[in-house]
Each structure stands twice: as structure tokens, then as C-alpha cells.
Design a protein around this motif. Structure first.
Motif, PDB file in Angstrom:
ATOM      1  N   HIS A 158      53.111  50.109  52.811  1.00 10.56           N
ATOM      2  CA  HIS A 158      53.489  49.960  54.222  1.00 10.56           C
ATOM      3  C   HIS A 158      54.464  48.806  54.417  1.00 10.56           C
ATOM      4  O   HIS A 158      55.502  48.964  55.075  1.00 10.56           O
ATOM      5  N   ILE A 159      54.165  47.649  53.827  1.00  9.48           N
ATOM      6  CA  ILE A 159      55.050  46.503  54.045  1.00  9.48           C
ATOM      7  C   ILE A 159      56.372  46.687  53.311  1.00  9.48           C
ATOM      8  O   ILE A 159      57.428  46.247  53.797  1.00  9.48           O
ATOM      9  N   CYS A 160      56.366  47.374  52.180  1.00  9.98           N
ATOM     10  CA  CYS A 160      57.622  47.644  51.471  1.00  9.98           C
ATOM     11  C   CYS A 160      58.495  48.617  52.262  1.00  9.98           C
ATOM     12  O   CYS A 160      59.723  48.481  52.276  1.00  9.98           O
ATOM     13  N   ARG A 161      57.876  49.580  52.921  1.00 11.75           N
ATOM     14  CA  ARG A 161      58.660  50.474  53.790  1.00 11.75           C
ATOM     15  C   ARG A 161      59.306  49.699  54.924  1.00 11.75           C
ATOM     16  O   ARG A 161      60.467  49.937  55.285  1.00 11.75           O
ATOM     17  N   LYS A 162      58.557  48.777  55.502  1.00 10.34           N
ATOM     18  CA  LYS A 162      59.101  48.004  56.619  1.00 10.34           C
ATOM     19  C   LYS A 162      60.243  47.090  56.160  1.00 10.34           C
ATOM     20  O   LYS A 162      61.252  46.948  56.847  1.00 10.34           O
ATOM     21  N   LEU A 163      60.082  46.478  55.009  1.00  6.90           N
ATOM     22  CA  LEU A 163      61.154  45.643  54.472  1.00  6.90           C
ATOM     23  C   LEU A 163      62.400  46.478  54.182  1.00  6.90           C
ATOM     24  O   LEU A 163      63.529  46.052  54.453  1.00  6.90           O
ATOM     25  N   TYR A 164      62.189  47.667  53.646  1.00  6.93           N
ATOM     26  CA  TYR A 164      63.315  48.557  53.333  1.00  6.93           C
ATOM     27  C   TYR A 164      64.067  48.926  54.606  1.00  6.93           C
ATOM     28  O   TYR A 164      65.301  48.861  54.658  1.00  6.93           O
TER      29      TYR A 164
ATOM     30  N   ALA B  19      56.069  48.530  45.740  1.00  5.07           N
ATOM     31  CA  ALA B  19      54.672  48.302  46.127  1.00  5.07           C
ATOM     32  C   ALA B  19      53.828  47.922  44.916  1.00  5.07           C
ATOM     33  O   ALA B  19      52.983  47.016  44.987  1.00  5.07           O
ATOM     34  N   ASP B  20      54.047  48.610  43.804  1.00  3.36           N
ATOM     35  CA  ASP B  20      53.309  48.272  42.574  1.00  3.36           C
ATOM     36  C   ASP B  20      53.634  46.842  42.139  1.00  3.36           C
ATOM     37  O   ASP B  20      52.746  46.089  41.700  1.00  3.36           O
TER      38      ASP B  20
END
Length: 250
Positions: free
Chosen positions: A164-170, A191-192
Motif C-alpha cells: 500500500h505505501i509503495c503504491r502511494k509513493l509510486y 514492497a519486499d
């Protein structure tokens, strides 16, 4: 930029918070932790006076559990609403019970929270299969504060938090659309990596900004400046000088 990112993520409103000191501390907290640990920042935000005020945490009690922060904690701040997000309404209610008893202490500088164990729900809190049917055992007196650590550990044990946080950063830094290729080849590896680094944000940004994908033609020049980005950029471009802060106690 990362302070702005976290402000959009852990959002509060000054008009609702109502205390200038609390708003200042909230911004300082984001700035001090903007490139740090996402998990520890989540706990700090949970106990931050501005957030306690904004999402009614300071009203949450054993006789009248307030689900506002418990819901936003999962839906917006950590788990999100991704394809594999399967927490339940009962999980929101159980988390709200864990979070009972936290209050704002107005008698200290800087402002801080205080844990009122008389308002804390000491019963056991049972969560859904999404959280592996975890039970957070209710604890008496000031030991009740330990339940927050268990709640944060439980939430961050799910892979959806990192995704979720990686999607938001992207979306914030690269491109507003995430297709299947990006999900599988960019988001999930990031994310990993975030999990491997115990939720330290800096390595994720270094990896993302140093990737070939970041410089692909289709993702260039697609982020529209916000009014704040535009205003700050203009101030820097023209070297606008701002007056020194005024010390009202002087």
C-alpha cells in the motif's frame, strides 16, 4: 517533498486540531521522520496530540469506543484498500478497543499524550483471519499501553502494508496509474525490499529513483505540480527572503 507526502498520508486539519502548538509538533514530527521508519512513524502519529484530536482518539473510551482512528489506521494509513486487503468491520471495532484510554496532556511542553488506564478496555480483542485470528490479550493498569505495540506489530505483519505505501509513493513521485506490469515488476519488489529493511523508507526511495523505470519516457513529465509545489518553487527560483521568526516572549 517527503514531509508533504506524509502530510497527505497522515492528514490532519489545523482548523479541527485547534491548537497551534499541536499543529507545529505534528509538522515537526513529519519532518524529523520523513526519511525514517514507516512503522515507528505510524506509532508516533497514533499518539500525536494533533492526530488524537483530529480523529477523536482523545474521546475513545471503554464505555464508548470511537472507531474513527481505528478505521483510518487500517483503511488509509497502513493496509489500504488494495486487491488483497481483507480486514473486516470487526477488526476496526477490535482495534478501536485497543486504542481506548489515550488522552492529550495539556499541562506539559511540548504537548504530549497521557494514557488513562481507567478509560482503557481491558478485555481481549479478537481479530479476523486476515490477521491470522490474532488475539490481543487485555492488560490492566498502565500495562494497557503494550496493546498498541501488539496492534502495530500485527498490522505490519501483513504484506499489504508494504504494498500500500509503495503504491502511494509510486503515484506521488512517478505516475498516477499502476497497471499489472507495474504492480508485479515495481510495486511488489519494492514492497519486499521495504519489509526486508524493517520498513525503512530511505532504501525504497533510493531504489525507485535509481531505477531505469523511473526515467522511462512514458512516466516523464506527468506529475502536475500542486499549488504548494508551485509556490515553494517560485520562492526558491527568485531567492525570496522571508523574515526571521518573532519571539513573542522577547
Amino acid at each position: 517533498k517527503m514531509t508533504l507526502f506524509w502530510h497527505n498520508h497522515f492528514a490532519v486539519e489545523a482548523g479541527v486540531v485547534g491548537y497551534a502548538q499541536a499543529s507545529h509538533q505534528y509538522y515537526a514530527l513529519l519532518r524529523q521522520n520523513c526519511l525514517g521508519n514507516f512503522k515507528s512513524l505510524t506509532k508516533k502519529i497514533t499518539l500525536d496530540p494533533a492526530m488524537l484530536r483530529y480523529l477523536n482518539g482523545y474521546l475513545n473510551s471503554k464505555t464508548a469506543p470511537d472507531e474513527n482512528y481505528a478505521r483510518e489506521l487500517q483503511e488509509l494509513f497502513t493496509i489500504g484498500k488494495g486487491p488483497d486487503s481483507a480486514y473486516t468491520e470487526d477488526d476496526v471495532k477490535a482495534a478501536a478497543r485497543v486504542l481506548t484510554g489515550y488522552r492529550i496532556n495539556p499541562f506539559v511542553v511540548p504537548l504530549s499524550y497521557v494514557f488513562d488506564f481507567t478509560q482503557h478496555d481491558t478485555g481481549n480483542k479478537t481479530f479476523s483471519a486476515f490477521y491470522n485470528n490474532r488475539v490481543i490479550t487485555g492488560k490492566p493498569l498502565n500495562q494497557g499501553e503494550q496493546e498498541l505495540d501488539e496492534l502495530i506489530d500485527m498490522i505490519f505483519s501483513t504484506v499489504e502494508v508494504a504494498r500500500h505505501i509503495c503504491r502511494k509513493l509510486y503515484r506521488f513521485f512517478v505516475y498516477y496509474e499502476i497497471d499489472d506490469w507495474v504492480e508485479q515488476n515495481v510495486i511488489r519488489p519494492l514492497a519486499d525490499l521495504l519489509i526486508q529493511n524493517n520498513f525503512e523508507v530511505r532504501p525504497i526511495l533510493i531504489t525507485l529513483f535509481g531505477s531505469a523505470h523511473f526515467f522511462e519516457e512514458r512516466t516523464l513529465n506527468c506529475v502536475i505540480k500542486s499549488p504548494l509545489d508551485y509556490a515553494v518553487g517560485m520562492c526558491r527560483e527568485f531567492s525570496i527572503a522571508f523574515p526571521e521568526p518573532v519571539d513573542d516572549n522577547g
